[in-house]
Scaffold this motif. Structure first.
Motif, short mmCIF file in Angstrom:
data_model
loop_
_atom_site.label_atom_id
_atom_site.label_comp_id
_atom_site.label_asym_id
_atom_site.label_seq_id
_atom_site.Cartn_x
_atom_site.Cartn_y
_atom_site.Cartn_z
N THR A 126 -18.62 17.35 86.69
CA THR A 126 -19.10 18.41 87.55
C THR A 126 -20.69 18.03 87.61
O THR A 126 -21.35 18.37 88.53
CB THR A 126 -19.21 19.81 86.95
N ARG A 127 -21.40 17.11 86.70
CA ARG A 127 -22.71 17.01 86.92
C ARG A 127 -23.09 16.15 88.25
O ARG A 127 -24.40 16.08 88.65
CB ARG A 127 -23.37 16.19 85.53
N THR A 128 -22.07 15.50 88.64
CA THR A 128 -22.13 14.62 89.78
C THR A 128 -21.65 14.98 90.83
O THR A 128 -21.81 14.41 92.06
CB THR A 128 -21.60 13.06 89.61
N CYS A 129 -21.27 16.31 91.09
CA CYS A 129 -20.55 16.95 92.12
C CYS A 129 -21.44 17.46 93.27
O CYS A 129 -22.79 17.84 92.73
CB CYS A 129 -19.49 18.07 91.83
N PRO A 130 -21.19 17.41 94.67
CA PRO A 130 -22.17 17.67 95.49
C PRO A 130 -22.15 19.29 95.55
O PRO A 130 -21.26 19.98 95.30
CB PRO A 130 -21.39 17.24 96.84
N ARG A 188 -14.68 11.15 92.51
CA ARG A 188 -14.36 11.54 91.17
C ARG A 188 -13.98 13.05 91.14
O ARG A 188 -13.08 13.64 90.51
CB ARG A 188 -15.25 11.17 90.36
N CYS A 189 -15.07 13.95 91.97
CA CYS A 189 -14.90 15.41 91.65
C CYS A 189 -13.72 15.86 92.40
O CYS A 189 -13.14 16.60 91.77
CB CYS A 189 -16.25 15.90 92.29
N THR A 190 -13.38 15.20 93.61
CA THR A 190 -12.24 15.68 94.12
C THR A 190 -11.04 15.25 93.32
O THR A 190 -10.14 16.07 93.05
CB THR A 190 -12.14 14.92 95.54
N TYR A 191 -10.95 14.22 92.62
CA TYR A 191 -9.95 13.71 91.96
C TYR A 191 -9.73 14.54 90.92
O TYR A 191 -8.39 15.15 90.49
CB TYR A 191 -10.22 12.25 91.41
N VAL A 192 -10.88 15.25 90.10
CA VAL A 192 -10.43 16.12 88.77
C VAL A 192 -10.19 17.15 89.27
O VAL A 192 -9.30 17.86 88.66
CB VAL A 192 -12.11 16.10 88.17
#
Length: 241
Positions: free
Chosen positions: A237-241, A207-211
Motif C-alpha cells: 500500500t505504500r506504493t499505491c497511487p 502490484r497494488c491491483t494484483y494484491v
C-alpha cells in the motif's frame, strides 16, 4: 561618618566583583525559570486513499492464518475439466470455453479461427499485467500468453476448497470476472501457486491491483490468507497511487 563608611563598603564590594543579592522572582543562587519550547504533535499519517484504501478494507474482512497448510489430494481435475463452459460465472454456458472467453476479453485485435466464434488464434496483450511488456499472441505458440488464477487452485485447495462441493470448485476455477487474468507465460510459471507473501509481479505498477484482486477473490470465496500475505499487502500500500 556612617554614610561615608557605607559608601566605601559598596565601592569595595564592586571592585572585588561581588554584588548584592537581588530580590524578586529569581534570586541569585536559585535555578532560573525553565524555558519551555512549544512542541508539535507528530503529524498524523495521511489517510489511505484509492487502491490502498480498498486493500485495507479487504484486509479488515478476510481471515488470516499463520501459514498455508498442506492438504493431500490436489489434482487439477478436482476443479473440473480445464476451462469448462459448465460454470455459473461470466461466460458460462455460452458455448465457448473459459480460456477463449478470457483471451477474447483481454486481448486486443483478437482474431478467430475460420468458421468459429470462439477459438482465438491471434491478438495482442498490449501491456502484460505481470511484466508490463507488450505480447503478441499466436495460437501456434499459445504458452506465451497463459491464463492465471490470481488465487491459485492448489493454494485454494489447501486453504479450504478441498471441502467444497465440486460445482463450487468449478465455478472458482472459471471465475473470469474475479480470478482469471491473461498474462505472460514465464511470469505465470514463476508465480506458480504462490500468494503475495511469496511472489509479486515485477511490474511494480500492477502490484497494488494484483494484491487487491487477490484479496477480493479470498473474500468472495471465504478463503483465508496467510500472515505473510497480509504483511505483503500492507507493505504494498505504500506504493499505491
Amino acid at each position: 561618618m556612617r554614610t561615608l563608611l557605607a559608601a566605601a563598603i559598596v565601592v569595595g564590594l564592586a571592585a572585588t566583583g561581588c554584588t548584592y543579592p537581588m530580590t524578586g522572582a529569581n534570586p541569585v543562587g536559585s535555578n532560573p525559570p525553565a524555558r519551555t519550547t512549544p512542541t508539535r504533535s507528530p503529524a498524523a499519517a495521511p489517510p489511505a486513499t484509492g487502491t490502498a484504501k480498498l486493500i485495507f478494507a479487504e484486509l479488515r474482512q478476510v481471515r488470516v492464518i499463520a501459514s498455508r497448510p498442506e492438504v493431500a489430494g490436489y489434482r487439477r481435475d478436482q476443479f473440473g475439466q480445464s476451462w469448462t463452459d459448465d460454470h455459473a460465472g461470466l461466460g458460462g454456458h455460452n458455448g465457448c470455453d473459459t480460456r477463449n472467453d478470457v483471451l477474447a476479453a483481454q486481448l486486443t485485435a483478437a482474431q478467430y479461427r475460420a468458421r468459429s466464434r470462439c477459438v482465438v488464434i491471434a491478438g495482442t496483450l498490449p501491456a502484460d499485467p505481470y511484466t508490463g511488456r507488450r505480447i503478441e499472441f499466436r495460437k501456434a505458440a499459445a504458452t506465451k500468453v497463459q491464463i492465471d488464477h490470481l488465487y491459485p487452485l492448489a493454494r485454494a485447495w489447501d486453504m479450504g476448497a478441498a471441502r467444497w462441493p465440486l460445482q463450487r470448485r468449478v465455478d472458482f476455477a472459471n471465475d473470469e470476472a474475479a480470478n482469471l487474468l491473461a498474462v505472460d507465460g514465464p511470469a505465470n510459471a514463476s508465480k506458480n501457486d504462490s500468494g503475495p507473501g511469496e511472489w509479486l509481479p515485477i511490474n511494480r505498477n500492477y502490484r497494488c491491483t494484483y494484491v487487491l484482486r487477490y484479496l477480493q477473490v479470498a473474500g468472495k470465496y471465504a478463503l483465508p490468507i496467510t500472515a505473510a500475505d497480509g504483511d505483503a499487502a500492507r507493505a504494498t500500500t505504500r506504493t499505491c497511487p
